[in-house]
Design a protein around this motif. Structure first.
Motif, PDB file in Angstrom:
ATOM      1  N   ALA A   1      -1.898  -3.975  87.022  1.00 55.48           N
ATOM      2  CA  ALA A   1      -3.328  -4.093  87.313  1.00 55.48           C
ATOM      3  C   ALA A   1      -3.953  -2.707  87.353  1.00 55.48           C
ATOM      4  O   ALA A   1      -3.248  -1.689  87.316  1.00 55.48           O
ATOM      5  CB  ALA A   1      -3.533  -4.807  88.657  1.00 55.48           C
ATOM      6  N   ARG A   2      -5.290  -2.680  87.439  1.00 59.12           N
ATOM      7  CA  ARG A   2      -6.003  -1.400  87.493  1.00 59.12           C
ATOM      8  C   ARG A   2      -5.535  -0.525  88.644  1.00 59.12           C
ATOM      9  O   ARG A   2      -5.420   0.691  88.504  1.00 59.12           O
ATOM     10  CB  ARG A   2      -7.518  -1.640  87.655  1.00 59.12           C
ATOM     11  N   ASP A   3      -5.270  -1.149  89.786  1.00 58.71           N
ATOM     12  CA  ASP A   3      -4.909  -0.373  90.981  1.00 58.71           C
ATOM     13  C   ASP A   3      -3.415  -0.420  91.285  1.00 58.71           C
ATOM     14  O   ASP A   3      -2.998  -0.151  92.410  1.00 58.71           O
ATOM     15  CB  ASP A   3      -5.694  -0.878  92.191  1.00 58.71           C
TER      16      ASP A   3
ATOM     17  N   THR B   1      -8.275  -3.176  79.078  1.00 56.61           N
ATOM     18  CA  THR B   1      -8.856  -3.805  80.266  1.00 56.61           C
ATOM     19  C   THR B   1     -10.375  -3.847  80.146  1.00 56.61           C
ATOM     20  O   THR B   1     -11.018  -4.878  80.408  1.00 56.61           O
ATOM     21  CB  THR B   1      -8.446  -3.035  81.527  1.00 56.61           C
ATOM     22  N   TYR B   2     -10.941  -2.740  79.733  1.00 61.56           N
ATOM     23  CA  TYR B   2     -12.398  -2.645  79.574  1.00 61.56           C
ATOM     24  C   TYR B   2     -12.896  -3.624  78.523  1.00 61.56           C
ATOM     25  O   TYR B   2     -13.868  -4.366  78.748  1.00 61.56           O
ATOM     26  CB  TYR B   2     -12.769  -1.214  79.198  1.00 61.56           C
TER      27      TYR B   2
ATOM     28  N   ASN C   1     -14.501  -2.600  85.554  1.00 62.09           N
ATOM     29  CA  ASN C   1     -13.782  -2.236  84.322  1.00 62.09           C
ATOM     30  C   ASN C   1     -14.396  -1.005  83.684  1.00 62.09           C
ATOM     31  O   ASN C   1     -13.686  -0.115  83.193  1.00 62.09           O
ATOM     32  CB  ASN C   1     -13.805  -3.393  83.324  1.00 62.09           C
TER      33      ASN C   1
ATOM     34  N   PHE D   1     -13.445   2.018  85.743  1.00 57.85           N
ATOM     35  CA  PHE D   1     -12.022   2.315  85.536  1.00 57.85           C
ATOM     36  C   PHE D   1     -11.806   3.015  84.202  1.00 57.85           C
ATOM     37  O   PHE D   1     -11.137   4.050  84.125  1.00 57.85           O
ATOM     38  CB  PHE D   1     -11.233   0.998  85.592  1.00 57.85           C
ATOM     39  N   PHE D   2     -12.409   2.469  83.155  1.00 54.92           N
ATOM     40  CA  PHE D   2     -12.267   3.048  81.819  1.00 54.92           C
ATOM     41  C   PHE D   2     -12.814   4.469  81.795  1.00 54.92           C
ATOM     42  O   PHE D   2     -12.180   5.400  81.288  1.00 54.92           O
ATOM     43  CB  PHE D   2     -13.013   2.165  80.816  1.00 54.92           C
TER      44      PHE D   2
ATOM     45  N   PHE E   1       0.714   2.313  87.643  1.00 57.94           N
ATOM     46  CA  PHE E   1      -0.314   2.998  86.862  1.00 57.94           C
ATOM     47  C   PHE E   1      -0.679   4.328  87.508  1.00 57.94           C
ATOM     48  O   PHE E   1      -0.732   5.367  86.841  1.00 57.94           O
ATOM     49  CB  PHE E   1      -1.567   2.126  86.717  1.00 57.94           C
ATOM     50  N   ASN E   2      -0.950   4.292  88.803  1.00 61.99           N
ATOM     51  CA  ASN E   2      -1.343   5.518  89.500  1.00 61.99           C
ATOM     52  C   ASN E   2      -0.224   6.558  89.491  1.00 61.99           C
ATOM     53  O   ASN E   2      -0.486   7.757  89.371  1.00 61.99           O
ATOM     54  CB  ASN E   2      -1.760   5.192  90.939  1.00 61.99           C
TER      55      ASN E   2
ATOM     56  N   VAL F   1     -10.562   6.898  83.895  1.00 66.96           N
ATOM     57  CA  VAL F   1      -9.282   7.202  83.235  1.00 66.96           C
ATOM     58  C   VAL F   1      -9.514   8.125  82.039  1.00 66.96           C
ATOM     59  O   VAL F   1      -8.762   9.098  81.837  1.00 66.96           O
ATOM     60  CB  VAL F   1      -8.563   5.899  82.811  1.00 66.96           C
TER      61      VAL F   1
ATOM     62  N   ALA G   1      -6.328   1.188  79.963  1.00 66.41           N
ATOM     63  CA  ALA G   1      -7.718   1.294  80.418  1.00 66.41           C
ATOM     64  C   ALA G   1      -8.674   0.710  79.384  1.00 66.41           C
ATOM     65  O   ALA G   1      -9.616  -0.020  79.721  1.00 66.41           O
ATOM     66  CB  ALA G   1      -8.063   2.754  80.706  1.00 66.41           C
TER      67      ALA G   1
END
Length: 624
Positions: A47-49, A111-112, A121, A124-125, A53-54, A128, A108
């Motif tokens: 997921a984004r978070d 997802t966007y 989104n 986030f995009f 990923f981080n 990133v 990224a």
């Protein structure tokens, strides 16, 4: 919008089909289409978070800084060493960073584009991309410093360092950029400013297009569904859709005009500082194709307008019972066209069967996209319009986006994007630095996949009316891919040339658009008020200036390639797979030589165009 992977990591790159497949009200057709798959982005990150990923984003930043500390200012010395201190080891580290950053950027971006209307989104995009651009600033020195090393030193390095020798095609390719490199600090400024210049206006375009609504009979539809109505049998529906498109485009002309002027000026500044002579030379360099080859292609297609589009549209007007078609009738179905929707399972089997009859290995790779959820098929609010295949990175796998609506053209789009996907899987073996195919060859597998699917369907069709409808659809697709894309290229050339004389008004851009459309479509298409705004929705003009000629290049190339296949006895499939597996490691001349083809031959393009003429001849013969 086929975009060659940039030389700094983490940037979003995608291949897309030339013609938007359109859209329609899905609520009535969901049962007929069946279950449409959505992609599993969890193969990249949860997921984004997500923690993974981080962690990778932080790791990539740290590795980039460590790479700069270790190698900056030391590459000439490394070129004269070997082992862990040698240039091959440095390139190997750089490639690993490209792969990691590319994976982050791909997640990224995908997802966007899954839902561009979601502000989270978009943030986030953007965040990133910003972090990856900052990361890239630590890697920028690498290619610039490599290109300052004398050729003789590089040559000796390749003889001595086996790791470096592996990357010889990449090094040779890289040195083609050398004449256009700027001083390091200027390159860094260009890189960092891209986030607030070209990238910002690209995002503005995407988000504006996603939010546009087109009112038809009291219902407000997004772009995809409105465009699809231009393929409806009812002439009134097509006319109302065209009127809605024209109205909304006109209402938003100020923002599209600003975007176009800004990006054209941004490109002119870059070209001027780098020393490019022609307005399209930077694209030709990225495509690793000579300007003369592209000029020959464009000239051959322009000369063929009367024999291709003008002739075909005159026939179509007659079939539709019109003296002259309106511009919104261009993609209207013939009266003989099948009305039933094609379910997703039918489309899947059609494409896989066609691929399998050519080579089982090709079908096996394509099947993975269905079985392992590498495809996003439904047309839904906020989703990116059109279609693309995104290669991500070699350590992962490609993804395909389509907006599937059950029309025959959607099946061809699926075959097209899966061709890209197969190509990307096969080329992945070259690694992150050499897997990306130049645009001139990036359309080869996609258009070849379409041709295989079309021929398989045509061979099964005995009914003369169905055969006529299928041939007509294929001719239209080829005209859209060849004639229309070269007209787009000519339009871009006119816009960028005129922009050098000053800012353009919406009316001036509209007149340039109408001039090329009138020439390419011919006298059987009536260009009426409203069409002067239709340049606004073409994403290629925004994301990848002069991208469009690659479609015509690919279609003509595949026409010639398919003719070789039809006459080949044995061994064609292996040569074809060798071409795909080469990725970006070879020039187009090397890759086409085994098939006896040469894009620099003046007759090459005529050979490709003659196949389209042959299909029009066949259609004409069905009339008698």
């Amino acid at each position: 919008m086929t975009v060659k992977h940039p030389r700094h990591p983490g940037s979003y790159a995608a291949f897309a089909h030339a013609s938007s497949p359109g859209g329609q009200d899905l609520s009535q057709n969901e049962d007929a289409l069946g279950d449409l798959p959505t992609w599993r982005l969890q193969d990249l990150y949860e997921a984004r978070d997500s923690a993974s990923f981080n962690t990778d984003l932080k790791k990539a930043a740290e590795l980039a800084q460590a790479f700069e500390t270790k190698w900056k200012g030391k590459l000439e010395q490394a070129a004269q060493a070997s082992g862990s201190e040698g240039l091959g080891a440095a390139i190997e580290e750089f490639e690993a960073l490209e792969d990691l950053a590319g994976k982050l950027g791909s997640f990224a971006g995908l997802t966007y584009f899954s839902d561009t209307s979601d502000p989270a989104n978009g943030k986030f995009f953007g965040d990133v991309q910003s972090k990856l651009t900052e990361l890239s600033s630590h890697l920028l020195f690498f290619t610039l410093e490599l290109n300052r090393i004398e050729d003789a030193i590089i040559d000796r390095c390749l003889e001595r360092d086996t790791k470096a020798a592996h990357y010889a095609p990449w090094l040779v390719d890289l040195r083609k950029d050398k004449p256009y490199q700027l001083e390091d600090r200027l390159e860094q400024l260009f890189l960092e400013k891209s986030m607030t210049s070209a990238a910002a206006f690209n995002r503005l375009f995407d988000e504006t297009m996603s939010e546009l609504r087109f009112e038809i009979d009291g219902e407000k539809l997004p772009l995809e569904r409105t465009l699809n109505l231009l393929q409806e049998a009812d002439e009134g529906v097509r006319a109302r859709a065209a009127a809605a498109l024209s109205k909304t485009f006109k209402d938003n002309l100020r923002v599209f005009t600003l975007i176009t002027n800004t990006l054209a000026k941004d490109k002119e500044i870059s070209d001027r500082w780098r020393g490019f002579e022609d307005i399209a030379d930077s694209r030709h360099l990225a495509n690793r194709v000579e300007r003369e080859v592209v000029d020959a292609l464009a000239s051959a297609v322009r000369e063929a307008y009367p024999r291709l589009s003008h002739r075909y549209y005159a026939m179509k007007a007659k079939w539709l019972g019109m003296e002259q078609m309106n511009f919104w009738d261009r993609n209207a179905p013939l009266p003989e066209s099948p009305k039933a929707l094609i379910s997703w399972n039918q489309a899947r089997q059609t494409v896989l069967d066609a691929y399998g009859n050519f080579a089982p290995e090709m079908a096996d790779i394509a099947r993975r996209f269905f079985d392992e959820q590498w495809i996003d098929a439904p047309a839904r609010p906020g989703k990116a319009p059109g279609a693309f295949a995104h290669p991500t990175v070699p350590s992962a796998h490609p993804y395909v986006l389509v907006n599937y609506l059950g029309k025959p053209r959607d099946v061809m789009t699926l075959a097209h994007e899966l061709g890209h996907g197969v190509h990307q899987v096969l080329a992945g073996g070259q690694g992150a630095l050499m897997c990306q195919t130049p645009l001139t060859l990036a359309e080869t597998a996609s258009v070849f996949g379409e041709m295989l699917t079309f021929r398989a369907l045509l061979n099964k069709t005995a009914d003369s009316k169905e055969r006529k409808a299928m041939l007509a659809q294929k001719v239209e697709d080829m005209i859209n891919t060849v004639v229309r894309q070269i007209a787009f290229y000519e339009f871009e050339r006119k816009v960028h040339a005129a922009r050098r004389q000053g800012e353009l008004t919406a009316e001036q851009i509209g007149q340039l658009w109408l001039s090329v459309q009138t020439d390419s479509l011919g006298p059987s298409i009536k260009i009426s008020e409203g069409y002067e705004t239709w340049w606004t929705y073409i994403p290629h003009f925004i994301h990848s200036p002069f991208y469009v000629y690659a479609y015509a290049f690919g279609d003509c190339l595949v026409n010639s390639l398919y003719a070789v296949y039809q006459n080949a006895e044995e061994g064609f499939q292996q040569k074809y797979f060798d071409l795909l597996k080469a990725g970006g490691s070879k020039h187009h001349s090397e890759l086409l030589a085994p098939f006896g083809l040469d894009a620099t031959d003046p007759g090459f393009w005529s050979k490709g165009l003659s196949m389209i003429e042959g299909l029009i001849d066949e259609l004409e013969a069905l009339e008698h």
